[in-house]
Scaffold this motif. Structure first.
Motif, mmCIF file in Angstrom:
data_model
loop_
_atom_site.group_PDB
_atom_site.id
_atom_site.type_symbol
_atom_site.label_atom_id
_atom_site.label_comp_id
_atom_site.label_asym_id
_atom_site.label_seq_id
_atom_site.Cartn_x
_atom_site.Cartn_y
_atom_site.Cartn_z
ATOM 1 N N ASP A 181 0.899 -1.242 -0.277
ATOM 2 C CA ASP A 181 -0.173 0.112 -0.161
ATOM 3 C C ASP A 181 0.879 1.044 -0.115
ATOM 4 O O ASP A 181 0.510 2.229 -0.749
ATOM 5 N N ILE A 194 2.112 2.900 -3.742
ATOM 6 C CA ILE A 194 1.251 2.487 -4.153
ATOM 7 C C ILE A 194 1.374 4.168 -4.113
ATOM 8 O O ILE A 194 0.990 4.737 -5.031
ATOM 9 N N GLU A 233 -0.410 4.931 -12.450
ATOM 10 C CA GLU A 233 -0.592 3.838 -11.843
ATOM 11 C C GLU A 233 0.615 3.240 -12.730
ATOM 12 O O GLU A 233 2.204 2.885 -11.987
ATOM 13 N N PRO A 252 -5.941 -6.217 -2.198
ATOM 14 C CA PRO A 252 -4.975 -5.316 -1.290
ATOM 15 C C PRO A 252 -6.007 -4.244 -0.860
ATOM 16 O O PRO A 252 -7.400 -3.940 -1.040
ATOM 17 N N ASN A 291 -4.072 3.459 0.653
ATOM 18 C CA ASN A 291 -3.857 4.195 -1.038
ATOM 19 C C ASN A 291 -4.537 2.945 -1.638
ATOM 20 O O ASN A 291 -5.325 4.089 -3.037
ATOM 21 N N ASN A 292 -4.365 1.690 -2.063
ATOM 22 C CA ASN A 292 -4.879 0.991 -3.081
ATOM 23 C C ASN A 292 -6.323 1.737 -2.288
ATOM 24 O O ASN A 292 -7.473 1.410 -3.890
ATOM 25 N N TRP A 310 -6.958 4.758 -4.934
ATOM 26 C CA TRP A 310 -6.625 4.230 -6.139
ATOM 27 C C TRP A 310 -8.605 4.146 -6.811
ATOM 28 O O TRP A 310 -9.010 4.392 -8.060
ATOM 29 N N SER A 342 -6.255 -2.080 -14.355
ATOM 30 C CA SER A 342 -5.515 -2.441 -13.652
ATOM 31 C C SER A 342 -4.398 -3.191 -14.012
ATOM 32 O O SER A 342 -3.488 -3.543 -13.878
#
Length: 243
Positions: free
Chosen positions: A84, A87, A110, A129, A133-134, A137, A163
């Protein structure tokens, strides 16, 4: 009776969402979770994912491995936190941006982020995940399709598949770059071994220097070509819901 709401969260999830304060018991320590994660990233950036261990990260910080266990209970937890951390936060996409431009910017962002820490691709993905943060996204990706008539489940599929394309292209670009001896070696070897009767299309491509176009950045060129074709397909699908 224990319900799903009462079940204990995995340690990594508690740390990711700051529900637990590691190292808070006992004498004051000179470490923070953020310092540990940044040190782990430094190690992996320099020596690769295979070099990551609690001992190696502790050495980077000038502490013992036992000191780290007050903050992170295992290497597995450390890796889930790094999944995490690396990214980071998603790009800002201004409200009102047309869905295709927004999703294209999201995917390119990304691609660039993963390229800064290519060892991130070596982290085993044992479960989806769950870090902030994930999730940010994913939220940003889904938001690009909010004004389209595409049903919610399909929006999720579109974003997740995009993704996975980004990750796959970044993974392939990295591994090919690390293992290849160069385009000239590649084409020269093929020209020596390929039978034009059996492989006429490839021989034709070699003859017409399809693999030797100097004006193409293959890493980004292949990625952006595939991205554009995926979004062409998305556009066709979305139009089908507008009829």
């Amino acid at each position: 009776m224990t319900t799903s709401d009462d079940a204990a969260l995995p340690k990594s999830v508690e740390l990711l969402w700051r529900l637990d304060q590691p190292g808070g018991r006992g004498p004051k320590r000179g470490l923070t979770l953020d310092q540990i994660l940044e040190a782990a990233i430094e190690v992996a950036d320099t020596e690769g994912y295979a070099a990551l261990s609690m001992n190696r990260v502790a050495k980077q910080l000038g502490f013992t491995a036992m000191s780290l266990y007050r903050y992170v209970d295992s290497k597995n937890t450390l890796v889930e936190l790094l999944l995490d951390r690396v990214i980071g936060e998603p790009p800002h996409i201004p409200p009102g941006t047309p869905w295709r431009a927004a999703l294209e910017f999201w995917a390119r962002s990304e691609f660039e982020v993963i390229g800064r820490h290519p060892w991130w691709l070596d982290i085993p993905l044992k479960a989806p995940p769950m870090g902030p943060n994930n999730m940010a996204w994913l939220e940003a990706g889904l938001a690009t399709l909010a004004d389209t008539p595409v049903p919610e489940p399909l929006r999720l599929q579109l974003v997740m598949n995009l993704s996975l394309y980004v990750i796959g292209r970044r993974w392939a670009a990295r591994d090919i770059a690390e293992g290849a001896g160069g385009e000239e070696d590649f084409t020269a070897a093929l020209q020596r071994v390929l039978d034009p009767q059996r492989f006429p299309a490839i021989v034709s491509a070699l003859t017409n220097r399809a693999f030797e176009q100097d004006d193409i950045d293959w890493e980004k060129g292949d990625f952006e070509f595939g991205l554009a074709r995926m979004l062409d397909g998305y556009e066709t699908l979305i139009r089908s819901f507008e009829r």
